[in-house]
Design a protein around this motif. Structure first.
Motif, short mmCIF file in Angstrom:
data_model
loop_
_atom_site.label_atom_id
_atom_site.label_comp_id
_atom_site.label_asym_id
_atom_site.label_seq_id
_atom_site.Cartn_x
_atom_site.Cartn_y
_atom_site.Cartn_z
N THR A 1 -5.88 -24.59 4.55
CA THR A 1 -7.05 -23.44 4.17
C THR A 1 -8.26 -24.12 4.04
O THR A 1 -9.34 -23.30 4.61
N SER A 2 -8.51 -25.21 3.47
CA SER A 2 -9.63 -25.65 3.03
C SER A 2 -10.13 -26.27 4.40
O SER A 2 -11.54 -26.18 4.70
N ASN B 1 -11.52 -23.32 6.58
CA ASN B 1 -12.88 -22.91 5.85
C ASN B 1 -13.92 -24.00 6.51
O ASN B 1 -15.06 -23.18 6.53
N PRO C 1 -17.22 -16.13 -1.11
CA PRO C 1 -15.92 -16.86 -1.52
C PRO C 1 -15.55 -16.51 -2.71
O PRO C 1 -14.20 -16.51 -2.66
N LEU C 2 -16.33 -16.68 -3.87
CA LEU C 2 -15.84 -16.44 -5.03
C LEU C 2 -15.07 -15.05 -5.12
O LEU C 2 -14.27 -14.85 -5.86
N ASN D 1 -13.93 -13.29 -2.94
CA ASN D 1 -12.87 -13.04 -1.92
C ASN D 1 -11.70 -13.70 -2.66
O ASN D 1 -10.52 -13.26 -2.36
N PHE D 2 -11.95 -15.07 -3.32
CA PHE D 2 -10.86 -15.69 -3.90
C PHE D 2 -10.28 -14.69 -5.18
O PHE D 2 -8.86 -14.67 -5.07
N ILE D 3 -11.03 -14.16 -5.80
CA ILE D 3 -10.57 -13.31 -6.90
C ILE D 3 -9.68 -12.09 -6.34
O ILE D 3 -8.47 -11.72 -6.87
N SER E 1 -8.08 -11.89 -3.39
CA SER E 1 -6.85 -12.26 -2.63
C SER E 1 -5.85 -13.02 -3.54
O SER E 1 -4.63 -12.88 -3.34
N GLU E 2 -6.28 -13.51 -4.68
CA GLU E 2 -5.41 -14.40 -5.42
C GLU E 2 -4.90 -13.79 -6.88
O GLU E 2 -3.85 -14.10 -7.27
N THR E 3 -5.69 -12.94 -7.44
CA THR E 3 -5.36 -12.44 -8.68
C THR E 3 -4.32 -11.40 -8.47
O THR E 3 -4.05 -10.51 -7.65
N GLN F 1 -6.43 -16.33 -14.91
CA GLN F 1 -6.99 -15.18 -14.20
C GLN F 1 -7.89 -14.71 -14.94
O GLN F 1 -9.03 -14.44 -14.31
#
Length: 632
Positions: free
Chosen positions: A150-151, A154, A246-247, A249-251, A253-255, A271
């Motif tokens: 993933t990294s 990106n 990106p921050l 999007n992270f929250i 998709s991952e929460t 979380q």
């Protein structure tokens, strides 16, 4: 421990209604041909939401065998949470948390309930496919590889954006070159023209005009400064948004519901911390963006004032020019040539600024490429560590090797596209380039215009080397090649002899082996790379009974203490020698399949003799032939 607890099928076109409780250890599913053993495996797969069926194939399977029926799978995840998965013909699998049947999206729990399925013939296919072999190794390090991949992806996205910037800046610089070519002799033309000044224009008058003309040029520079300042403000605001995205999007998709985790308290705390941090950053960015917007408004007000002043100053300049009515033609051309010099000066400054920005973007690209290559090396290092661990398990009977960036067919295809239409006979050259260079190495050779390095390949002379470089230099395809990722190449090797002093001669790669030898090589690796429930259709395919008796059944006995095994088999040695804990026999009768018998080996002994051994008479005849006493 992760395990499939049961499967229940109701109202199926193919099966009588049934419920099967699977053993935590080894369950063998047996029966004659056409009794639905493989269909049962497929039902488990579709209930778990596996996406590797083509739509048509999946639709045909469900329409023919499930119809209006329902598949219900009960599965215990790695966190020991138990889920109910319900699959019908028209709907995607629906997942629920037991015992309250609270709905939870399947995507949220997929990793927790992941199982390993191998259809008939699949094991032999892995031996023939380098990418399948790599995917098998990656099962052992799935989470770590996923993070690195993933990294890396990106980073590739950033590099794609960077390449667009380079292309845009390069194009603008070229446009500046084209425009500036029209101003090449303007200074000489201006100096020559000034020598033609009419005699009636006195020195004082001339100085007044030249000063006013010079001030007009300065006003153009002032306007440029304001326009460039506004551009900087707008770019900064855009960069703020791109930094925050990106921050966010992270929250998004991952929460997820913390209750799906084993350590739900800590996960909830983490979380909430991340969500609050991202919200704090959003608010801080919002304040900065608001401040920048206010400053831009102040700048607009200031610019508006400047425009008013410029208007007055320009009117004064027009008045001065009108004083030279008798020499209007000279004055107008003087002013025109003076403006062209000012325009050229502004264009050169803009081009220089664009050149600096291009240099900065290329420097950023170098840094991004370094980070990309670090990810590639980290992925290889992680895989190599895993390969070394696996090799220790196999005691030199099976050996795995790994070559960095060794799977280069995508690189070859990209090269063919890049060289198409170049006039080069490229088929052989492409293969040689891909053998000699990784994509990033080849791109660097072209960037450096290093023809001599290309000429180290026997098939490439100086003419071809220069043509390859000129075809690809600063092209979009070269930037794509530069950021390509070539997968590492694993080779699975089976020990076939031990009499050669050269150890390499004692081994053969799977693509050099028979079908049975390929399966003999791959099967131990399948057992070693995962602790997921393992469901195999006919693991005995192409394996001789001697190998099953001497080796595989011992491996199965060891494996079933650590993971759940579900085998569909026609070979009696699998359940008998591996001491299958639960055995299920299916029977097809009156156009429906049903469970004939189920139980321990002793409880289904007669079914094994009848269906797998060919019946008591055949079994007794073999025993007589082999000279063994009949104790049936």
């Amino acid at each position: 421990m992760k395990k499939i607890k049961s499967i229940e099928v109701r109202n199926s076109r193919f099966y009588q209604d049934f419920r099967i409780e699977f053993s935590d250890k080894l369950t063998c599913i047996m029966g004659g041909r056409g009794t639905g053993k493989t269909t049962l495996l497929n039902f488990m797969k579709v209930a778990l939401g596996y996406p590797d069926f083509e739509d048509k194939q999946l639709g045909n399977l469900l329409r023919s065998n499930l119809g209006a029926g329902t598949i219900t799978l009960e599965i215990q995840g790695e966190t020991n949470q138990i889920y109910n998965l319900v699959k019908t013909l028209e709907d995607a699998p629906q997942s629920f948390i037991l015992p309250k049947l609270d709905f939870i999206p399947l995507s949220k729990i997929f990793n927790d309930i992941e199982c390993d399925f191998y259809e008939a013939g699949r094991i032999e296919e892995i031996g023939r496919s380098s990418r399948d072999r790599l995917a098998l190794i990656d099962k052992k390090i799935k989470n770590e590889i996923s993070v690195l991949m993933t990294s890396m992806k990106n980073m590739q996205i950033e590099l794609e954006s960077n390449a667009l910037d380079i292309k845009s800046f390069s194009k603008k610089i070229k446009q500046f070159d084209d425009v500036l070519s029209q101003y090449s002799d303007v200074e000489l033309e201006f100096e020559t023209f000034k020598k033609q000044k009419p005699l009636e224009i006195g020195e004082t008058e001339n100085k007044t005009f030249e000063d006013a003309d010079r001030n007009e040029g300065i006003r153009l520079q002032e306007t440029r400064f304001y326009n460039r300042s506004v551009d900087v403000f707008k770019k900064f605001q855009k960069d703020l948004v791109e930094t925050y995205r990106p921050l966010k999007n992270f929250i998004d998709s991952e929460t997820q519901n913390p209750e799906v985790f084993q350590n739900s308290g800590l996960m909830k705390e983490a979380q909430e911390l991340m969500t609050k941090t991202v919200e704090d950053i959003r608010q801080a960015f919002g304040k900065v963006a608001g401040m920048v917007k206010n400053k831009q408004n102040d700048l607009d007000i200031s610019f508006s004032k400047l425009i008013d002043i410029h208007t007055e100053q320009q009117a004064s300049f027009v008045t001065i020019k009108q004083q030279f009515d008798q020499n209007r033609e000279y004055i107008n051309k003087y002013n025109l040539l003076s403006k062209r010099i000012t325009d050229k000066s502004i264009l050169m400054k803009d081009q220089d600024d664009m050149g600096k920005r291009l240099k900065q973007v290329k420097e950023v690209r170098s840094q991004l490429l370094e980070r990309l290559n670090e990810y590639k090396k980290s992925i290889f290092g992680l895989r190599l560590k895993t390969v070394n661990e696996l090799n220790q398990i196999f005691n030199n009977e099976v050996v795995i090797t790994l070559t960095y960036a060794g799977i280069r067919d995508d690189f070859q295809e990209k090269l063919r596209s890049a060289l198409k239409g170049s006039g080069i006979q490229y088929n052989v050259i492409v293969l040689k380039i891909a053998e000699r260079f990784t994509p990033e190495q080849f791109a660097q050779v072209v960037h450096d215009r290093n023809a001599s390095t290309l000429m180290s390949i026997k098939e490439i002379d100086q003419t071809r080397a220069l043509l390859i470089i000129s075809t690809l230099y600063e092209t979009e395809l070269l930037y794509e090649i530069e950021t390509m990722y070539c997968d590492d190449l694993p080779e699975f090797k089976l020990k076939i002899a031990s009499d050669s002093a050269n150890l390499e001669n004692n081994y053969r790669r799977t693509d050099e082996l028979s079908m049975g030898q390929r399966c003999t090589t791959v099967l131990p690796i399948i057992f070693a790379v995962s602790t997921n429930p393992l469901i195999i259709d006919q693991p005995e395919d192409n394996l001789d009974n001697k190998y099953i008796t001497q080796s595989i059944h011992e491996t199965i006995r060891q494996q079933k203490t650590n993971r759940q095994l579900i085998f569909i088999t026609h070979n009696p040695n699998i359940p008998v020698l591996s001491d299958a804990d639960h055995n299920i026999f299916l029977e097809y009768e009156n156009r429906q399949s049903k469970i004939l018998h189920e139980g321990t080996i002793l409880e289904v002994k007669q079914d094994i003799i009848n269906l797998l051994e060919g019946g008591a008479l055949a079994f007794e005849r073999r025993m007589e032939t082999y000279g063994y006493e009949n104790n049936l």
